[in-house]
Design a protein around this motif. Structure first.
Motif, PDB file in Angstrom:
ATOM      1  N   GLN A   1     -72.083 -94.494  50.806  1.00 16.15           N
ATOM      2  CA  GLN A   1     -73.162 -94.314  49.847  1.00 16.15           C
ATOM      3  C   GLN A   1     -72.646 -94.751  48.480  1.00 16.15           C
ATOM      4  O   GLN A   1     -71.967 -94.020  47.777  1.00 16.15           O
ATOM      5  CB  GLN A   1     -73.604 -92.848  49.822  1.00 16.15           C
ATOM      6  N   ASP A   2     -72.968 -96.000  48.127  1.00 14.43           N
ATOM      7  CA  ASP A   2     -72.394 -96.585  46.915  1.00 14.43           C
ATOM      8  C   ASP A   2     -73.171 -96.261  45.644  1.00 14.43           C
ATOM      9  O   ASP A   2     -72.674 -96.434  44.544  1.00 14.43           O
ATOM     10  CB  ASP A   2     -72.304 -98.112  47.069  1.00 14.43           C
ATOM     11  N   GLY A   3     -74.396 -95.850  45.781  1.00 14.90           N
ATOM     12  CA  GLY A   3     -75.162 -95.610  44.554  1.00 14.90           C
ATOM     13  C   GLY A   3     -76.368 -94.740  44.813  1.00 14.90           C
ATOM     14  O   GLY A   3     -76.663 -94.365  45.943  1.00 14.90           O
TER      15      GLY A   3
ATOM     16  N   GLY B   1     -80.452 -93.583  44.967  1.00 15.54           N
ATOM     17  CA  GLY B   1     -81.671 -94.222  45.468  1.00 15.54           C
ATOM     18  C   GLY B   1     -81.795 -94.213  46.970  1.00 15.54           C
ATOM     19  O   GLY B   1     -82.896 -94.264  47.504  1.00 15.54           O
ATOM     20  N   ARG B   2     -80.649 -94.175  47.699  1.00 11.40           N
ATOM     21  CA  ARG B   2     -80.752 -94.158  49.159  1.00 11.40           C
ATOM     22  C   ARG B   2     -79.641 -93.269  49.716  1.00 11.40           C
ATOM     23  O   ARG B   2     -78.473 -93.427  49.367  1.00 11.40           O
ATOM     24  CB  ARG B   2     -80.628 -95.579  49.722  1.00 11.40           C
ATOM     25  N   SER B   3     -79.987 -92.336  50.606  1.00 12.84           N
ATOM     26  CA  SER B   3     -79.009 -91.399  51.155  1.00 12.84           C
ATOM     27  C   SER B   3     -78.174 -92.058  52.236  1.00 12.84           C
ATOM     28  O   SER B   3     -78.466 -93.159  52.704  1.00 12.84           O
ATOM     29  CB  SER B   3     -79.736 -90.182  51.736  1.00 12.84           C
ATOM     30  N   GLY B   4     -77.110 -91.355  52.658  1.00 12.04           N
ATOM     31  CA  GLY B   4     -76.284 -91.854  53.751  1.00 12.04           C
ATOM     32  C   GLY B   4     -77.091 -92.016  55.026  1.00 12.04           C
ATOM     33  O   GLY B   4     -76.855 -92.939  55.815  1.00 12.04           O
ATOM     34  N   HIS B   5     -78.062 -91.137  55.216  1.00 10.22           N
ATOM     35  CA  HIS B   5     -78.924 -91.232  56.404  1.00 10.22           C
ATOM     36  C   HIS B   5     -79.713 -92.536  56.391  1.00 10.22           C
ATOM     37  O   HIS B   5     -79.863 -93.196  57.427  1.00 10.22           O
ATOM     38  CB  HIS B   5     -79.870 -90.030  56.468  1.00 10.22           C
TER      39      HIS B   5
ATOM     40  N   ASP C   1     -62.876 -90.786  50.437  1.00 13.96           N
ATOM     41  CA  ASP C   1     -63.137 -92.054  49.744  1.00 13.96           C
ATOM     42  C   ASP C   1     -64.610 -92.444  49.760  1.00 13.96           C
ATOM     43  O   ASP C   1     -64.972 -93.551  49.350  1.00 13.96           O
ATOM     44  CB  ASP C   1     -62.293 -93.181  50.346  1.00 13.96           C
ATOM     45  N   GLY C   2     -65.479 -91.558  50.254  1.00 12.42           N
ATOM     46  CA  GLY C   2     -66.913 -91.822  50.216  1.00 12.42           C
ATOM     47  C   GLY C   2     -67.518 -92.341  51.508  1.00 12.42           C
ATOM     48  O   GLY C   2     -68.737 -92.490  51.616  1.00 12.42           O
TER      49      GLY C   2
END
Length: 336
Positions: A310-312, A314-318, A284-285
């Protein structure tokens, strides 16, 4: 010649008395727990209701034969009053270190134990010493950087020790441009464990190496006569009372990572280093990250796990994980 493995060698020492102890434990159902070089019964014992006994209920027991164990000592000291806790100091070989502590349910039990067993011969020619335990609860921490705040120190102590009651900062009488903290704990045991943890951790705060010792009565009196820092603060759970809040950070610094960097610069703690590792990814992300923040001026890193999404673009999960953990560190350092 064949050398015995260390475990087999130590098991062979005082084997008859060790077997007698095991048989006694099985017969009575008493459970002994060994932690950090001491073996403990109770604290609290089975069926105990309420909080721990007050100060003045513990006795020190010295000059014990090293091959004597709880199957002899607990029944002996239980004969004059109800025991709340019994702690026998142990060596790696399984012999005791020659001393123990017995805490009674009330002060009368402790007085009876001293009267009955001081100079008592537990074995022919082996007279033991029994006296009131000092139950010291205060530590001194010298060598703190002048930039370290009381709020910051308390946050660190709550992370690595238990039972902190109060922290008071003074100008160090021994080191130039340094501070000394007096740490008060809820019990002698809590203070002793804190001392062990802080000393073994080679603690550094604000870039200086610090020294942790039992608070010397002469030093305590000297500090009380010339207080140079205002009143101590009381620690209750995760809340810190009596500590003035610093001016709020600029609204421009809405990003938690930026806020943490600015806070560390303001307190001269150095630049935080973020370490993140994704250890789990759900369909589910949602991503699970292990995170660690190393701040040069803090003695220990801040570590833990967090979930992010991570919804979008421009920015990674990190980057998301760094923001979450930065917020947590800000809270620990008293900034929300």
């Amino acid at each position: 010649r064949h050398r015995l493995p260390p475990q087999m060698w130590t098991n062979g020492i005082n084997q008859a008395n060790k077997m007698a102890l095991l048989a006694w434990e099985k017969e009575t159902g008493i459970k002994l727990v060994q932690i950090n070089g001491q073996r403990r019964y109770g604290g609290p014992p089975p069926g105990w209701v309420g909080g721990p006994p007050p100060a003045g209920t513990e006795v020190f027991i010295g000059k014990l034969p090293q091959d004597m164990y709880e199957n002899v000592l607990i029944p002996l000291f239980q004969s004059v009053g109800k025991l709340y806790e019994f702690r026998l100091m142990m060596t790696f070989s399984g012999l005791n270190r020659g001393f123990a502590y017995a805490k009674y349910s009330n002060r009368r039990g402790a007085k009876e134990a001293i009267a009955a067993f001081n100079s008592f011969q537990v074995r022919e020619g082996c007279a033991i010493v029994v006296c009131k335990s000092t139950e010291k609860c205060e530590l001194s921490m010298d060598g703190l950087a002048a930039s370290v705040s009381r709020q910051e120190l308390e946050a660190m102590l709550r992370q690595v020790t238990e039972g902190v009651l109060s922290v008071t900062l003074y100008t160090s009488p021994c080191q130039k441009r340094a501070q000394l903290a007096v740490l008060k704990y809820s019990s002698h045991h809590a203070a002793a464990m804190a001392k062990k943890t802080l000393m073994e951790g080679n603690t550094r705060l604000g870039g200086l190496e610090i020294r942790v010792e039992w608070l010397n009565p002469n030093l305590k009196e000297k500090l009380q006569l010339c207080k140079q820092k205002p009143s101590s603060s009381r620690v209750q759970g995760d809340k810190c009372l009596g500590v003035p809040k610093q001016a709020p950070l600029s609204p421009v610094l809405h990003n938690a990572v930026d806020r943490l960097n600015t806070l560390c610069q303001r307190r001269y703690l150095g630049t935080p280093l973020f370490l993140t590792k994704c250890v789990q990814a759900n369909r589910d992300g949602w991503l699970r990250f292990w995170c660690r923040v190393v701040i040069p001026g803090c003695p220990l890193p801040f570590s833990g796990f967090t979930w992010v999404r991570q919804d979008g673009p421009g920015r990674s999960g990190h980057e998301e994980a760094k923001v979450v953990v930065a917020l947590q560190v800000l809270r620990m350092l008293g900034e929300s």
